[in-house]
Write an enzyme that holds these catalytic residues in place. Sequence first.
Site, short mmCIF file in Angstrom:
data_model
loop_
_atom_site.label_atom_id
_atom_site.label_comp_id
_atom_site.label_asym_id
_atom_site.label_seq_id
_atom_site.Cartn_x
_atom_site.Cartn_y
_atom_site.Cartn_z
N SER A 60 2.95 -6.13 1.45
CA SER A 60 2.96 -6.49 0.02
C SER A 60 2.81 -7.98 -0.24
O SER A 60 2.70 -8.39 -1.40
CB SER A 60 4.25 -5.99 -0.64
OG SER A 60 4.17 -4.62 -0.90
N LYS A 63 0.07 -9.01 -2.44
CA LYS A 63 0.19 -9.10 -3.90
C LYS A 63 0.12 -10.53 -4.43
O LYS A 63 -0.06 -10.74 -5.63
CB LYS A 63 1.47 -8.42 -4.37
CG LYS A 63 1.49 -6.90 -4.17
CD LYS A 63 2.75 -6.30 -4.79
CE LYS A 63 2.78 -4.77 -4.67
NZ LYS A 63 3.26 -4.30 -3.37
N SER A 120 8.08 -5.59 -6.49
CA SER A 120 6.95 -5.25 -5.63
C SER A 120 6.39 -3.86 -5.93
O SER A 120 6.01 -3.11 -5.03
CB SER A 120 7.35 -5.34 -4.15
OG SER A 120 6.20 -5.38 -3.32
N LYS A 225 7.14 -13.89 -2.34
CA LYS A 225 6.82 -12.48 -2.18
C LYS A 225 7.16 -11.98 -0.78
O LYS A 225 6.87 -12.65 0.21
CB LYS A 225 5.33 -12.25 -2.44
CG LYS A 225 4.95 -10.78 -2.59
CD LYS A 225 5.48 -10.20 -3.88
CE LYS A 225 5.52 -8.67 -3.84
NZ LYS A 225 6.58 -8.14 -2.95
#
Length: 378
Positions: A60, A63, A120, A225
């Site tokens: 993730s 992202k 997320s 993140k």
Amino acid sequence: MKKSIIFLLSFALIIQMSITASAKEADDKKIKAEAVVLMCMDNNEVLYAKNEKKHLSPASVTKIMTILLILEAIDRGDVSLSDKVSASKNAVSMGGSQIWLEENETMTVEELLKAVIVASANDACTALAEHIGGSSEGFVRMMNERAAELGCENTNFENSNGLDDTVTNHYSCAYDLALISSEVMKHEIVKKYTTIWLDSLRNGETELNNTNKLINHYNGITGLKTGTTSNAGFCIAATAQRDDMNLVAVVLKSETSEDRFNTASYLLDKGFADYEAVTPLIDQSKIKPVKVVGGVFKEITPVLGDNNKIIAEKGSKKIEYEYDIKKTVSAPIEKYDELGCIKIKNGDKTIGVIKLVSPNTISKVTIASIFRDLVLKI
């Protein structure tokens, strides 16, 4: 006498090698990940790296590119935070972390962006990608094009969210992800969301809990993140600011969640302990005008370009400056064309380069411009 000097030099070299080896052993014990990079986001200088160009699944952390494209679309006016987005069948089918969107359910861009950054959410991420790119495939093309523009040479995206159970060629590296993180953090608004610990959607019915546990524990943390899959392991791009210096630590493929957070903390601590931001002392008298050949103006005086912050090791020797400016250039000249640079040195090591650029455009001399000048003089 010569033998004594050689002995002392050899002894000093052995001591230095021993200190370096000990420092590396200490790093190896603290850095529990397949690949890492510590970068100063003020000038994209790498301060520490291990396997930083190795192709790995970013999970993730993918992202961050999605977030960047959303923020840039907002800046361009293509979308606004208050725009309504309807969830497609494809978006609601996403597994993993999610906010359980239902088909045709609508939320604002801001609500979905918050869900992506804080929780997320893969369904929210896909809904935004389709809204901005027209389709998931269209958005992925935008992601790869933007990655190339940023100089990411070891990155290829196949989706917007980082789910890697069905992809065949979705990868990035610690260095490229640091570059993208640096670009994301130029948007001050992102900190409004990356520093949220707890929040909610749907009038409090859906709780959002930040996956980045450093938000509650690390001094100066600003984002950014996390990512986790069985293939990627535990990953994070962690950003922090202290004493006018902005750092990002990217950690890929740790064995445990604790390992990724501890490794990121260790790298950030190392950066803040070993380096400091230095304000360059520029001697404007040494920035001489550059002659312009064939231009409507005969000379131009360079100005300082962007990214003038310099990062130096703490306890550095006297910092010196080398001015390298072109003598002549040929028209036409575009605004911000490079006309030279200032090299900033600490001993023999170059620790920074400041570009000198044209402050405006200078057109090439033409018959029409000559005739116009003659008319104005009459």
